[in-house]
Design a protein around this motif. Structure first.
Motif, PDB file in Angstrom:
ATOM      1  N   THR A  50      45.905  40.019  20.498  1.00 33.04           N
ATOM      2  CA  THR A  50      44.775  40.933  20.675  1.00 33.04           C
ATOM      3  C   THR A  50      43.718  40.272  21.566  1.00 33.04           C
ATOM      4  O   THR A  50      43.730  39.049  21.762  1.00 33.04           O
ATOM      5  CB  THR A  50      44.122  41.276  19.327  1.00 33.04           C
ATOM      6  N   ARG A  51      42.811  41.092  22.054  1.00 37.37           N
ATOM      7  CA  ARG A  51      41.711  40.583  22.876  1.00 37.37           C
ATOM      8  C   ARG A  51      40.892  39.561  22.093  1.00 37.37           C
ATOM      9  O   ARG A  51      40.502  38.515  22.608  1.00 37.37           O
ATOM     10  CB  ARG A  51      40.824  41.742  23.342  1.00 37.37           C
ATOM     11  N   VAL A  52      40.643  39.845  20.820  1.00 37.51           N
ATOM     12  CA  VAL A  52      39.862  38.938  19.978  1.00 37.51           C
ATOM     13  C   VAL A  52      40.590  37.611  19.787  1.00 37.51           C
ATOM     14  O   VAL A  52      39.985  36.537  19.885  1.00 37.51           O
ATOM     15  CB  VAL A  52      39.533  39.595  18.619  1.00 37.51           C
ATOM     16  N   ALA A  53      41.884  37.652  19.537  1.00 44.53           N
ATOM     17  CA  ALA A  53      42.659  36.419  19.363  1.00 44.53           C
ATOM     18  C   ALA A  53      42.642  35.574  20.634  1.00 44.53           C
ATOM     19  O   ALA A  53      42.539  34.342  20.564  1.00 44.53           O
ATOM     20  CB  ALA A  53      44.096  36.751  18.971  1.00 44.53           C
ATOM     21  N   ARG A  54      42.718  36.223  21.766  1.00 47.33           N
ATOM     22  CA  ARG A  54      42.679  35.504  23.044  1.00 47.33           C
ATOM     23  C   ARG A  54      41.327  34.814  23.235  1.00 47.33           C
ATOM     24  O   ARG A  54      41.262  33.650  23.634  1.00 47.33           O
ATOM     25  CB  ARG A  54      42.936  36.463  24.201  1.00 47.33           C
ATOM     26  N   GLN A  55      40.251  35.534  22.954  1.00 49.11           N
ATOM     27  CA  GLN A  55      38.916  34.952  23.116  1.00 49.11           C
ATOM     28  C   GLN A  55      38.692  33.819  22.126  1.00 49.11           C
ATOM     29  O   GLN A  55      38.087  32.802  22.467  1.00 49.11           O
ATOM     30  CB  GLN A  55      37.850  36.035  22.991  1.00 49.11           C
ATOM     31  N   ARG A  56      39.196  33.972  20.915  1.00 54.58           N
ATOM     32  CA  ARG A  56      39.082  32.890  19.932  1.00 54.58           C
ATOM     33  C   ARG A  56      39.821  31.644  20.408  1.00 54.58           C
ATOM     34  O   ARG A  56      39.364  30.520  20.211  1.00 54.58           O
ATOM     35  CB  ARG A  56      39.622  33.335  18.580  1.00 54.58           C
ATOM     36  N   ALA A  77      40.526  37.390  29.196  1.00 52.28           N
ATOM     37  CA  ALA A  77      41.786  36.692  28.945  1.00 52.28           C
ATOM     38  C   ALA A  77      42.938  37.694  29.018  1.00 52.28           C
ATOM     39  O   ALA A  77      42.947  38.685  28.286  1.00 52.28           O
ATOM     40  CB  ALA A  77      41.752  36.007  27.587  1.00 52.28           C
ATOM     41  N   LEU A  78      43.892  37.429  29.883  1.00 50.90           N
ATOM     42  CA  LEU A  78      44.978  38.361  30.162  1.00 50.90           C
ATOM     43  C   LEU A  78      46.343  37.683  30.044  1.00 50.90           C
ATOM     44  O   LEU A  78      46.460  36.471  30.243  1.00 50.90           O
ATOM     45  CB  LEU A  78      44.844  38.907  31.592  1.00 50.90           C
ATOM     46  N   ALA A  79      47.352  38.496  29.767  1.00 45.81           N
ATOM     47  CA  ALA A  79      48.735  38.032  29.838  1.00 45.81           C
ATOM     48  C   ALA A  79      49.263  38.420  31.220  1.00 45.81           C
ATOM     49  O   ALA A  79      48.723  39.322  31.869  1.00 45.81           O
ATOM     50  CB  ALA A  79      49.567  38.691  28.744  1.00 45.81           C
TER      51      ALA A  79
END
Length: 82
Positions: A50-56, A77-79
């Motif tokens: 998720t976007r939140v997991a990436r930012q964390r 943050a992108l895949a």
């Protein structure tokens, strides 16, 4: 920050911009010229997160830098393929 990001996200593609000059005199500007940044990072390990997991994950990699030495960090943050 670049060294921390490179170590935490092997083979990631990222662009880190120092936006501090645009915030001169604003809250959080400590006069160092290194208070506000924006980051775009593309990493295969972000797939399915998720976007939140990436930012964390980015914040964890940077430790206490955001919020202490850096007043503001905008993270995109992108895949791959996004």
């Amino acid at each position: 920050m670049e060294a921390l990001l490179t170590a935490a996200f092997p083979h990631a593609d990222f662009t880190l911009n120092n936006d501090s000059a645009a915030h001169h005199g604003h809250a959080g500007d400590d006069g160092s010229g290194e208070s506000h940044f924006s980051l775009t990072i593309r990493w295969a390990g972000f797939a399915g997160q998720t976007r939140v997991a990436r930012q964390r994950a980015v914040n964890k990699a940077l430790g206490d830098m955001p919020g202490n030495r850096v007043h503001a960090l905008a993270i995109r943050a992108l895949a791959p393929g996004e």
